[in-house]
Design a protein around this motif. Structure first.
Motif, PDB file in Angstrom:
ATOM      1  N   TYR A 162      10.553  -8.154   2.596  1.00  0.00           N
ATOM      2  CA  TYR A 162       9.627  -7.458   1.695  1.00  0.00           C
ATOM      3  C   TYR A 162       9.175  -6.117   2.275  1.00  0.00           C
ATOM      4  O   TYR A 162       9.432  -5.060   1.681  1.00  0.00           O
ATOM      5  N   PRO A 163       8.490  -6.084   3.427  1.00  0.00           N
ATOM      6  CA  PRO A 163       8.061  -4.783   3.950  1.00  0.00           C
ATOM      7  C   PRO A 163       9.214  -3.920   4.435  1.00  0.00           C
ATOM      8  O   PRO A 163       9.132  -2.682   4.385  1.00  0.00           O
ATOM      9  N   MET A 164      10.298  -4.548   4.902  1.00  0.00           N
ATOM     10  CA  MET A 164      11.435  -3.758   5.381  1.00  0.00           C
ATOM     11  C   MET A 164      12.067  -2.972   4.238  1.00  0.00           C
ATOM     12  O   MET A 164      12.435  -1.798   4.402  1.00  0.00           O
ATOM     13  N   LEU A 165      12.203  -3.605   3.069  1.00  0.00           N
ATOM     14  CA  LEU A 165      12.759  -2.907   1.914  1.00  0.00           C
ATOM     15  C   LEU A 165      11.796  -1.846   1.391  1.00  0.00           C
ATOM     16  O   LEU A 165      12.210  -0.729   1.057  1.00  0.00           O
ATOM     17  N   VAL A 166      10.500  -2.190   1.340  1.00  0.00           N
ATOM     18  CA  VAL A 166       9.517  -1.231   0.840  1.00  0.00           C
ATOM     19  C   VAL A 166       9.460   0.005   1.731  1.00  0.00           C
ATOM     20  O   VAL A 166       9.313   1.131   1.247  1.00  0.00           O
ATOM     21  N   ARG A 167       9.604  -0.179   3.043  1.00  0.00           N
ATOM     22  CA  ARG A 167       9.519   0.943   3.973  1.00  0.00           C
ATOM     23  C   ARG A 167      10.681   1.928   3.801  1.00  0.00           C
ATOM     24  O   ARG A 167      10.529   3.124   4.056  1.00  0.00           O
ATOM     25  N   GLN A 168      11.838   1.439   3.359  1.00  0.00           N
ATOM     26  CA  GLN A 168      12.992   2.333   3.306  1.00  0.00           C
ATOM     27  C   GLN A 168      13.019   3.203   2.051  1.00  0.00           C
ATOM     28  O   GLN A 168      13.765   4.173   1.999  1.00  0.00           O
ATOM     29  N   TRP A 169      12.186   2.889   1.027  1.00  0.00           N
ATOM     30  CA  TRP A 169      12.208   3.689  -0.187  1.00  0.00           C
ATOM     31  C   TRP A 169      11.503   5.030   0.023  1.00  0.00           C
ATOM     32  O   TRP A 169      10.630   5.171   0.873  1.00  0.00           O
ATOM     33  N   SER A 170      11.890   6.012  -0.793  1.00  0.00           N
ATOM     34  CA  SER A 170      11.199   7.296  -0.828  1.00  0.00           C
ATOM     35  C   SER A 170      10.148   7.261  -1.927  1.00  0.00           C
ATOM     36  O   SER A 170      10.401   6.756  -3.019  1.00  0.00           O
ATOM     37  N   TYR A 171       8.984   7.825  -1.631  1.00  0.00           N
ATOM     38  CA  TYR A 171       7.868   7.813  -2.580  1.00  0.00           C
ATOM     39  C   TYR A 171       7.558   9.265  -2.972  1.00  0.00           C
ATOM     40  O   TYR A 171       6.760   9.938  -2.332  1.00  0.00           O
ATOM     41  N   CYS A 172       8.237   9.724  -4.026  1.00  0.00           N
ATOM     42  CA  CYS A 172       8.105  11.122  -4.428  1.00  0.00           C
ATOM     43  C   CYS A 172       7.303  11.287  -5.717  1.00  0.00           C
ATOM     44  O   CYS A 172       7.155  12.388  -6.227  1.00  0.00           O
ATOM     45  N   ARG A 173       6.781  10.206  -6.256  1.00  0.00           N
ATOM     46  CA  ARG A 173       6.051  10.295  -7.525  1.00  0.00           C
ATOM     47  C   ARG A 173       4.552  10.351  -7.296  1.00  0.00           C
ATOM     48  O   ARG A 173       3.876  11.303  -7.675  1.00  0.00           O
ATOM     49  N   THR A 174       4.018   9.313  -6.675  1.00  0.00           N
ATOM     50  CA  THR A 174       2.577   9.221  -6.486  1.00  0.00           C
ATOM     51  C   THR A 174       2.298   8.229  -5.375  1.00  0.00           C
ATOM     52  O   THR A 174       3.163   7.420  -5.019  1.00  0.00           O
ATOM     53  N   ASN A 175       1.129   8.314  -4.796  1.00  0.00           N
ATOM     54  CA  ASN A 175       0.707   7.322  -3.808  1.00  0.00           C
ATOM     55  C   ASN A 175      -0.444   6.468  -4.327  1.00  0.00           C
ATOM     56  O   ASN A 175      -1.147   5.830  -3.557  1.00  0.00           O
ATOM     57  N   ILE A 176      -0.629   6.469  -5.632  1.00  0.00           N
ATOM     58  CA  ILE A 176      -1.720   5.714  -6.250  1.00  0.00           C
ATOM     59  C   ILE A 176      -1.204   4.354  -6.716  1.00  0.00           C
ATOM     60  O   ILE A 176      -0.294   4.271  -7.543  1.00  0.00           O
ATOM     61  N   ILE A 177      -1.793   3.289  -6.162  1.00  0.00           N
ATOM     62  CA  ILE A 177      -1.427   1.924  -6.525  1.00  0.00           C
ATOM     63  C   ILE A 177      -2.442   1.411  -7.537  1.00  0.00           C
ATOM     64  O   ILE A 177      -3.640   1.338  -7.241  1.00  0.00           O
ATOM     65  N   SER A 178      -1.975   1.065  -8.705  1.00  0.00           N
ATOM     66  CA  SER A 178      -2.867   0.585  -9.772  1.00  0.00           C
ATOM     67  C   SER A 178      -3.199  -0.883  -9.567  1.00  0.00           C
ATOM     68  O   SER A 178      -2.883  -1.756 -10.388  1.00  0.00           O
ATOM     69  N   HIS A 179      -3.835  -1.160  -8.442  1.00  0.00           N
ATOM     70  CA  HIS A 179      -4.172  -2.533  -8.089  1.00  0.00           C
ATOM     71  C   HIS A 179      -5.299  -2.505  -7.078  1.00  0.00           C
ATOM     72  O   HIS A 179      -5.650  -1.444  -6.543  1.00  0.00           O
ATOM     73  N   SER A 180      -5.853  -3.685  -6.790  1.00  0.00           N
ATOM     74  CA  SER A 180      -6.930  -3.773  -5.802  1.00  0.00           C
ATOM     75  C   SER A 180      -6.422  -4.201  -4.430  1.00  0.00           C
ATOM     76  O   SER A 180      -7.211  -4.291  -3.489  1.00  0.00           O
ATOM     77  N   PHE A 181      -5.137  -4.496  -4.317  1.00  0.00           N
ATOM     78  CA  PHE A 181      -4.514  -4.756  -3.023  1.00  0.00           C
ATOM     79  C   PHE A 181      -3.054  -4.355  -3.111  1.00  0.00           C
ATOM     80  O   PHE A 181      -2.557  -4.009  -4.186  1.00  0.00           O
ATOM     81  N   CYS A 182      -2.350  -4.377  -1.993  1.00  0.00           N
ATOM     82  CA  CYS A 182      -0.960  -3.915  -1.960  1.00  0.00           C
ATOM     83  C   CYS A 182      -0.023  -5.020  -2.448  1.00  0.00           C
ATOM     84  O   CYS A 182       0.660  -5.690  -1.649  1.00  0.00           O
ATOM     85  N   ALA A 183      -0.027  -5.236  -3.752  1.00  0.00           N
ATOM     86  CA  ALA A 183       0.893  -6.194  -4.357  1.00  0.00           C
ATOM     87  C   ALA A 183       2.314  -5.658  -4.270  1.00  0.00           C
ATOM     88  O   ALA A 183       2.549  -4.449  -4.426  1.00  0.00           O
ATOM     89  N   HIS A 184       3.266  -6.528  -4.033  1.00  0.00           N
ATOM     90  CA  HIS A 184       4.640  -6.109  -3.788  1.00  0.00           C
ATOM     91  C   HIS A 184       5.200  -5.252  -4.905  1.00  0.00           C
ATOM     92  O   HIS A 184       5.640  -4.117  -4.685  1.00  0.00           O
TER      93      HIS A 184
END
Length: 319
Positions: A162-184
């Motif tokens: 889970y975190p290994m895959l999330v770490r490899q992505w590029s985040y070029c849109r936004t850093n705003i998570i529409s949640h109250s915690f870091c849901a996958h």
């Protein structure tokens, strides 16, 4: 405070958690039930641990697994609720990228551990009811320790991608998570490019790990029910079934919201965003609060020991 919806970055240093989108004005009021839930979860699970530790008659496999469940629930709530309450109370929305991945990992890890504990408890009930004379020889303390270790190791390994895959992505849109915690899935949806691997792995975890656990539990209880229905008297059948009642309630409370929340993220686009978030919160905070209540009410040994502790304290106060 306002946050930009677009930014140019590949690996963000921080994410912004919105809390419950659309209900920001009521965050303080929403924090009240969540605070009560957290307090009840902490108090209830520590009470279970204390009662089992201090009562020698409860030193058996069923209650060892119950203690493991209580510890897991404590870690699960503590990995999410403090940050959630900080958002509701102080508008503290920033979370570092590394801490977000850590939170994501622990949420998934403890959820899978909890599922594994339910499997272990189902095995304990199966042996106790279907092979009562061999229960103490099959589920010895070393066997219980090995089962517990296997549950923890399995979760630690299968959740690692889970975190290994999330770490490899590029985040070029936004850093705003529409949640109250870091849901996958909430984090994955922020990434650019093809993120289907993360989505597919999430589905694999849902159906091939939690799903197989649920199937094993169902098969165990089918065998248990066969034995129960063969008992000679209605009273014996009812008494035996009651020993499984708390476990069944806890399983339903855990698996149904988990399944519903996971599928809603992928296929429930027509639901309002705040409904997604509230359901995601509920499946994490309700089981840790309700499990001690369920086992405390349904387990005669725990209930009697708790009443004894309460009356003993009252006697000391008035004496």
């Amino acid at each position: 405070m306002s946050y930009s919806n677009t930014t140019d970055f590949t690996n963000p240093s921080t994410f912004i958690l919105l809390g419950i989108p659309g209900l920001e004005a009521t965050h303080v009021w929403i924090s009240i039930p969540f605070s009560l839930i957290y307090a009840m979860a902490i108090l209830g699970n520590f009470t279970i641990l204390f009662i089992v530790k201090t009562e020698p008659s409860l030193h058996e496999p069923m209650y060892y697994f119950l203690c493991m469940l209580a510890v897991t629930d404590l870690f699960l709530t503590t990995s999410t609720l403090p940050k959630m309450l900080a958002i509701f109370w102080f508008n503290s929305r920033e979370i570092s990228f590394s801490l977000c991945l850590t939170q994501l990992y622990f949420i998934q890890c403890f959820s899978v551990i909890e599922s594994g504990i339910f499997v272990a408890m189902a095995l304990d009930r199966y042996v106790a009811i279907c092979h009562p004379l061999r229960h103490s020889t099959i589920l010895t303390n070393p066997v219980v320790a090995k089962i517990s270790l296997a549950v923890v190791l399995r979760s630690s390994v299968v959740v690692l991608p889970y975190p290994m895959l999330v770490r490899q992505w590029s985040y070029c849109r936004t850093n705003i998570i529409s949640h109250s915690f870091c849901a996958h899935m909430a984090v994955v949806k922020l990434a650019c490019g093809d993120t289907r691997v993360s989505s597919y792995y999430g589905l694999f975890m849902l159906f091939c790990v939690l799903g197989l656990d649920a199937i094993f539990i169902a098969v165990s209880y089918m065998q248990i029910l066969r034995v129960i229905f063969r008992l000679p008297t209605k009273e014996a059948r009812f008494k035996t079934f009651l020993t499984c009642g708390s476990h069944i309630c806890a399983i339903v409370i855990f698996y149904i919201p988990t399944l519903f929340s996971s599928l809603m993220y992928r296929f429930g686009q027509n639901f309002p965003l705040h409904v997604h978030v509230l359901i995601g919160n509920m499946y994490l905070v309700l089981p840790p609060m309700l499990n001690p209540i369920i086992y405390g009410v349904k387990s005669k040994q725990i209930r009697n020991q708790l009443l004894w502790l309460i009356t003993r304290k009252q006697f000391k106060v008035f004496s």
